[in-house]
Structures are given as C-alpha cells and as structure tokens.
Design an enzyme around this catalytic site. Structure first.
Site, PDB file in Angstrom:
ATOM      1  N   PHE A  33       0.818  -1.115   0.050  1.00 35.83           N
ATOM      2  CA  PHE A  33       0.042  -0.050   0.018  1.00 35.83           C
ATOM      3  C   PHE A  33       0.941   1.403   0.032  1.00 35.83           C
ATOM      4  O   PHE A  33       0.672   2.195  -0.738  1.00 35.83           O
ATOM      5  CB  PHE A  33      -0.938  -0.112   1.198  1.00 35.83           C
ATOM      6  CG  PHE A  33      -1.961   1.235   1.179  1.00 35.83           C
ATOM      7  CD1 PHE A  33      -2.968   0.860   0.659  1.00 35.83           C
ATOM      8  CD2 PHE A  33      -1.475   2.256   1.863  1.00 35.83           C
ATOM      9  CE1 PHE A  33      -3.874   2.075   0.576  1.00 35.83           C
ATOM     10  CE2 PHE A  33      -2.341   3.310   1.823  1.00 35.83           C
ATOM     11  CZ  PHE A  33      -3.628   3.464   1.386  1.00 35.83           C
ATOM     12  N   GLU A 109     -30.339   1.328  17.596  1.00 31.62           N
ATOM     13  CA  GLU A 109     -28.778   1.385  17.081  1.00 31.62           C
ATOM     14  C   GLU A 109     -28.136   1.715  18.489  1.00 31.62           C
ATOM     15  O   GLU A 109     -28.760   2.398  19.256  1.00 31.62           O
ATOM     16  CB  GLU A 109     -28.831   2.578  16.234  1.00 31.62           C
ATOM     17  CG  GLU A 109     -29.602   2.469  14.863  1.00 31.62           C
ATOM     18  CD  GLU A 109     -29.653   3.876  14.086  1.00 31.62           C
ATOM     19  OE1 GLU A 109     -28.742   4.779  14.524  1.00 31.62           O
ATOM     20  OE2 GLU A 109     -30.554   3.943  13.254  1.00 31.62           O
ATOM     21  N   LYS A 111     -25.639   4.014  20.466  1.00 26.03           N
ATOM     22  CA  LYS A 111     -25.348   5.329  20.457  1.00 26.03           C
ATOM     23  C   LYS A 111     -23.775   5.634  20.767  1.00 26.03           C
ATOM     24  O   LYS A 111     -23.380   5.117  21.800  1.00 26.03           O
ATOM     25  CB  LYS A 111     -26.153   5.986  21.543  1.00 26.03           C
ATOM     26  CG  LYS A 111     -25.947   7.578  21.643  1.00 26.03           C
ATOM     27  CD  LYS A 111     -26.931   8.046  22.562  1.00 26.03           C
ATOM     28  CE  LYS A 111     -26.507   9.608  22.703  1.00 26.03           C
ATOM     29  NZ  LYS A 111     -25.321  10.191  23.287  1.00 26.03           N
ATOM     30  N   ARG A 132     -21.366  19.469  14.680  1.00 23.60           N
ATOM     31  CA  ARG A 132     -22.709  19.814  15.198  1.00 23.60           C
ATOM     32  C   ARG A 132     -22.914  21.338  15.647  1.00 23.60           C
ATOM     33  O   ARG A 132     -23.867  22.150  15.396  1.00 23.60           O
ATOM     34  CB  ARG A 132     -23.289  19.002  16.561  1.00 23.60           C
ATOM     35  CG  ARG A 132     -24.570  19.271  16.974  1.00 23.60           C
ATOM     36  CD  ARG A 132     -24.742  18.832  18.518  1.00 23.60           C
ATOM     37  NE  ARG A 132     -24.857  17.511  18.337  1.00 23.60           N
ATOM     38  CZ  ARG A 132     -25.928  16.699  18.003  1.00 23.60           C
ATOM     39  NH1 ARG A 132     -27.080  17.424  17.831  1.00 23.60           N
ATOM     40  NH2 ARG A 132     -26.030  15.329  18.021  1.00 23.60           N
ATOM     41  N   GLU A 169     -20.876   9.821  13.553  1.00 29.19           N
ATOM     42  CA  GLU A 169     -20.167  10.207  14.900  1.00 29.19           C
ATOM     43  C   GLU A 169     -18.713   9.877  14.508  1.00 29.19           C
ATOM     44  O   GLU A 169     -18.149   8.626  14.031  1.00 29.19           O
ATOM     45  CB  GLU A 169     -20.683   9.098  15.927  1.00 29.19           C
ATOM     46  CG  GLU A 169     -20.370   9.691  17.370  1.00 29.19           C
ATOM     47  CD  GLU A 169     -21.328  10.722  17.734  1.00 29.19           C
ATOM     48  OE1 GLU A 169     -21.061  11.242  19.019  1.00 29.19           O
ATOM     49  OE2 GLU A 169     -22.160  11.037  16.962  1.00 29.19           O
ATOM     50  N   CYS A 403       3.922  26.755  43.594  1.00 23.58           N
ATOM     51  CA  CYS A 403       4.441  25.491  43.754  1.00 23.58           C
ATOM     52  C   CYS A 403       4.255  24.782  45.057  1.00 23.58           C
ATOM     53  O   CYS A 403       4.800  25.376  46.104  1.00 23.58           O
ATOM     54  CB  CYS A 403       5.616  25.064  43.405  1.00 23.58           C
ATOM     55  SG  CYS A 403       6.078  23.598  43.230  1.00 23.58           S
ATOM     56  N   CYS A 421       4.947  24.474  37.227  1.00 25.36           N
ATOM     57  CA  CYS A 421       5.968  25.270  38.070  1.00 25.36           C
ATOM     58  C   CYS A 421       7.342  25.449  37.128  1.00 25.36           C
ATOM     59  O   CYS A 421       7.832  24.487  36.587  1.00 25.36           O
ATOM     60  CB  CYS A 421       6.548  24.290  39.395  1.00 25.36           C
ATOM     61  SG  CYS A 421       7.912  25.062  40.004  1.00 25.36           S
TER      62      CYS A 421
END
Length: 664
Positions: A33, A109, A111, A132, A169, A403, A421
C-alpha cells in the site's frame, strides 16, 4: 498515459482503503500500500496539472488550517430526547402507537460516544464536513475529516442521490485512546479524560497532519436529502453501506417493545467488548413518512429517543485536595476521598484534572461528591450533592497559586489547561522526577528505584543525572540499607549504562514531548547531540512526525545553558551522544515498510536485540498481530493466541534463521 496511471493508482488505493478501514478485510500488505501511495505522490508532484482534491494522497493531512469557517446547517442538527428509564421508553413507544394509529417499526442502534458530524456529498464527492456546533451552525472541518480513512471521499457505485447529507459520529477507538494517553503520560501532558474528549479535541486541531496521526474512525447513522433511495431509514443505511460508508452491522429492526428491551439488555453488557465507546441506544421510527407525520418539538424529533446506559457512579465525601508536581513541572490536583466501592474496586482518590474543572464543580472540603467511572482511565468527580451540605460548609477548593514543593509562582501558558512550576532547576519533585526518568529501563537502565533516588537527593549526593556518575562506593555505604555488594552492583550498572545507544540517552534527558519514538526520529535525522543542538526550527519540523510543538520544546531545552552544561557533563562521563560508526554502517532499508511481531524465546539473539535489528533496517515493531502485520518472528513457546490469529489473517511466520537471512 500519465493521467491514466494516476487515475488507476487513485482508484486502487481507494479500493484498498475501503477494504481495510470499512470492511476490515485488507487484501494487500502495508508495504505494498505504501509503495503505491509513494508512487502516486511522486506522479502528482511531477504533474500538478492532474491535481485532484479527492486524491488518497490528501488523506495524510499536510495542509495547515488557520481557522475554521462557521457554516449554517441546511438541516438543523437537533439533539435527541434522552432517558435512563425503561418506563420512559415504554411511554415513547405508547405515544408513537397513539400518534400514528397504524403499524410501525422501530430501528434500534448503538449510541456512539464521540463527536457528531454532518457530511455533504455532491455527485458522489465529499464537499463539506461540519460539526454539530450549536445545532444551527457548526465548524467546517472538511480538511480534517478527509484524513479519516473510513470516510469515503468518492462514493462507490452510481445509485446515490445528486446531493445529500449523512450524519455520523467521529470516534477515537479504545486502542488508539490508550496509545495516545500512554504517549501523553510519558511526556507529562494532561491525559484525555475519555475517547469522546479526545475525538473532539483532535477534530478541532488546526493541523490536519496531527488529526491524521491519531487514527480517528467514523460510523454513520442517518441520511437527509431529496430522492433518497428508500422510504425506510434502515433501508437507506443499507444503501449507504454499499456506497462505501461504515454503517454499524448491529442495527436491528424491532417489531415490539419486548424486542427493544431485549436489544438494550444485550448491549448494556456486550458494549464493553466493542472497539469504540458507546453510551446508550438510539431508537428511531423506521418510516420516513411516519417520521414526517410525528414531526419535532422545538429541541428534538418526536420519532426518536436515546436511552442512556447508567454510568458506574458512587457518592462519597471529599476529605481534601492535594496537588502533585511531575518531572516536567505539571501541577495536577487530586481529590482525596472517603473510600468507596465503585465498579468492583475501592476508590480513595479521583482526578480533578485542572483549575477549570475545580471551578466548574464549585467544590468545598467535606462535600458529598459523585464519583464516576465510565470511559475514563481513572475515576473522576462529576458533581456535588448540594442538598447534603450543612450550614458548616467547608472551605472552597481553589487551585493553588504557588508550587506546593518549592513556593515558586505557577504559570499557565496561554491556550493550555494545565499549570506549571517553572523552577526546573530548584523544584525537588522535578529534579527527582528527571533522575527517576533517566534511570528507567527504557532510558539508561540503571539499577535504582525512586526510594534510592530520594535517599541520594536528600543526602546531597545527586542534584541531576550527571551526578550519578560521580558517586563512589564510599558515598553509598554512608546511606542506610547499603552494603558493599549492592554498592558495587550500582557502580557496575552505571558503567554499563555508558554503552546505551544515543536514542535512549536522548529519551533519558526528559525533554518535554520527546518520548521514545520521537527520540528515535530525531537521532535518525541528526545522528549526534551537537547536530541536534544546532538544528533550527525548520530543520526539526522537516523530520517525519515532528511538529512545531515538539520542535519548540527541543529548541527551548538546548537554549538553556544549564541543560547544555548537563549534556556536556554526561558526555564527559562517557555516555553515547552520537550514533556509532558501526550503527551508521549497519543501517539499511531492507525491512522498510514491514511490520513485524516478535513472539516466543530465542537462542541466537534476545528479543530486545531482534527489536533493535528490525528498527535498524527500517522495519516497525508491533506487540500484537493484526491485518497490518507482515511477519511474525517466532521462537520457542510462541503464544497460542498469536498463532491462531496469524493463521486466521494469513500472516507469514518465520524463524530466527529466515529473519537473519532477510538482513543479508
């Protein structure tokens, strides 16, 4: 002639992409490939007049995006109504019965727990990918989506609509999530809390090359547009599968409420065996006509609902919050809890990640907090039982400003969630952490642990890794629990470490973001510490898999005089700061493009020696057998699981002699 050759290569590479990433049934090796891909890249570079934005070469993600354009969704991406209750599933089903007053099917289905995406195809070509966002508009992330191998750039067949959208998704598989977090842990970067956050963060990367390196996947679940092939949602998904989309094969038509509950019960258990994260079940009315009849509320469709799996959660008391400093200065807040049983283990501590999380939770000492263990690698606090607070509420938890170990004011780089720090040379945990990292097996392999480092540091004998090489037997005998033999053993271990190859020395320096793999890349490119010290930003980013962040970290390290002094002291002690002449002479590309798994015990060389040989000759080591494996180098007592998987996948098994013959 050239144009035809380019087209043929593109078609063949896309076919192999589809076989591997969608069907999970590769028909050629990675080597073959990659060879085809390289040939296509060279032809396209020589003949830019035949450029094509859908070429498989564009999947490597070489373009740097400066910002994401905001795009209005043609069809709003509404959220689904969701529930954790089977009673509410029953109510949804009964409402649908009453509203339709005719027979209907429900499609069940999984989720998937990732980040939602909407892809637009025109005349069979991917033209746009949008997140979205707020449901009305989202970010155009087309360049990043094109790097995901399971997303078709051109569709198969010809029976698809002129134009349509498909929703899906984007996911980060568990194996890649674990690999990425392991890499981030080694580099002391904040860990991703779960695969969903990792997928979302990756998709918003400005550099598509980083996106390509993280091996995102994408599953698709809904089509929109005119002239769809069928009037059924389920049937449209099957058509989309034929066009080249990755459609989950666990989708089921349910004819009754009991079918739905059986599906939920099965996947509530079996989902733990899936390669990607899921957090529930989605139920949709199958008929598009019936979907239109049922319509929408202002927020969600009436024809669908999401059933969410219960996360494993417990309630307990927050006793205190401590802050830990890592070897690169990262300050991490940790919640100390009243012990509580969660997911079969007793939990005493939970992650708080960073200052933003603490502020968002509005935590107070003594609060009753909810601890959850879902897709996370360690438990996390997800909320507070505010009603359980008394009038005597404890102190508000605030992120510290200095710190906890050395008192230096903390810094928070712009755009980062973590505090650091900056006192690298004077902060005890950073000093000890760097020494502990330096002596690890993967670095210098010096036979001491954290307790000994602590003792040596407290006694004033060791303030950096170079001080280890000035230790004497007399120094060690002054410490508790040390005898002549153990002291001599450490002296021998220190002497042996001077033969450790340059890439492990470089890894041992503990430069931020320079893990084992990055160290090997840098050594392969620059060959000596002097060459690396003198490298420019342009030189560094030209190295394969070295981005600007890593390059800036390397430049920052060597610009510090204290670090250059440390490197020179280590060099004076005899550590290898360059690739040996023998190593350079023995390097080859005889195994270039080959992925090899080592299994069993050997007589002629050790496993580590064989791993080094594979890398020395351009090959890649892998710990597990997969469709990408070219050979298994098998010794005595090879694991039966690997043997069985090799037979199933048709992976060639070779012995020591056959492997060594490949190097002649």
């Amino acid at each position: 002639m050239v144009e035809a050759k380019i087209k043929a290569l593109r078609d063949e590479l896309e076919r192999h992409n589809y076989n591997y990433y969608v069907l999970s049934a590769p028909t050629i090796s990675d080597f073959e490939f990659d060879k085809m891909m390289k040939e296509l890249q060279e032809l396209e570079a020589a003949h830019p007049e035949f450029a094509d934005p859908d070429s498989p070469t564009r999947r490597v993600g070489s373009d740097l995006s400066k910002e994401f354009e905001q795009v209005v969704h043609k069809y709003p991406m509404l959220s689904l109504g969701n529930t954790y209750s089977e009673d509410e599933i029953r109510d949804f089903y009964d409402r649908t019965v009453r509203s339709l007053n005719e027979p209907f099917e429900i499609v069940a289905e999984l989720k998937y727990d990732g980040t939602s995406i909407s892809l637009t195809y025109e005349k069979g070509r991917l033209t746009r990918a949008v997140t979205r966002g707020d449901g009305t508009r989202g970010d155009d992330v087309t360049a990043n989506i094109k790097t995901i191998r399971s997303v078709p750039l051109r569709l198969r067949g010809s029976d698809f609509p002129e134009e349509f959208e498909i929703r899906g998704e984007v996911l980060l598989p568990w194996a890649e999530f674990d690999r990425l977090n392991k890499e981030r842990e080694e580099q002391e970067e904040p860990l991703f809390a779960n695969p969903r956050n990792a997928a979302s963060g990756t998709l918003k990367q400005q550099n598509p090359a980083i996106v390509a390196s993280r091996k995102l996947d994408a599953y698709f679940y809904y089509l929109l547009g005119e002239n769809l092939p069928a009037e059924g949602h389920y049937e449209n998904l099957q058509a989309a599968r034929a066009w080249g989309f990755k459609i989950p094969d666990v989708i089921r038509k349910c004819q009754s409420l009991q079918d739905i509950f059986d599906y939920i019960a099965y996947w509530d258990v079996e989902r733990k065996n899936l390669p990607v994260a899921t957090d529930g079940i989605v139920l949709k009315v199958n008929s598009l006509r019936q979907q239109r009849n049922l319509g929408f509320t202002s927020k969600s469709p009436r024809w669908a609902i999401a059933y969410k799996f219960q996360a494993e959660r417990a309630e307990t008391r927050l006793n205190s919050v401590s802050f830990q400093v890592g070897r690169t200065g990262t300050v991490t807040p940790v919640a100390n809890l009243e012990p509580v049983l969660l997911a079969g283990t007793v939990v005493k501590r939970a992650s708080l990640h960073n200052a933003d999380i603490i502020e968002g939770l509005d935590l107070h000492i003594g609060d009753q907090v909810y601890v959850e263990k879902g897709g996370e690698i360690i438990p996390k606090i997800v909320g507070v039982n505010v009603e359980a607070r008394s009038m005597l509420m404890g102190d508000k938890v605030r992120f510290i400003r200095v710190c906890p170990e050395c008192g230096t004011p903390l810094v928070r780089p712009e755009g980062e969630a973590a505090h650091y720090c900056p006192n690298e040379s004077g902060c005890p945990p950073q000093i000890k952490g760097r020494i502990e990292h330096f002596v690890t097996r993967k670095a210098m392999n010096i036979n001491i642990g954290p307790e000994t480092v602590e003792d040596l540091y407290n006694a004033g004998y060791v303030k950096d890794s170079a001080d280890l090489y000035t230790l004497t037997v007399a120094d060690l005998l002054r410490l508790e629990r040390w005898a002549e033999k153990s002291a001599q053993n450490l002296m021998s271990s220190l002497e042996e470490s001077k033969q450790v190859p340059f890439e492990r020395v470089l890894f041992g320096l503990g430069i931020r973001f320079v893990g084992e793999t990055v160290a090997k890349r840098l050594v392969s490119a620059f060959h000596s510490i002097e060459a690396l010290e003198q490298a420019s930003l342009e030189d560094l980013v030209a190295v394969d898999e070295i981005g600007e962040r890593i390059a800036q970290s390397v430049l920052s390290y060597f610009s510090d005089e204290k670090n250059r002094t440390l490197v020179n002291r280590l060099k004076e002690q005899g550590l290898r700061m360059a690739v040996s002449e023998e190593q350079l002479a023995n390097r080859s590309e005889k195994l270039k493009g080959l992925t090899i798994v080592i299994s069993g015990t050997f007589s002629k060389h050790s496993r580590d020696e064989y791993k080094a040989m594979i890398e020395q000759h351009g090959g890649k080591n892998s710990g597990s057998v997969s469709g990408k494996t070219d050979y298994i180098l098998a010794g005595e007592n090879m694991g039966p699981a690997k043997l069985e998987k090799a037979a199933k996948l048709g992976v060639k098994i070779i012995n020591e002699d056959a492997f060594l013959n490949m190097l002649e």
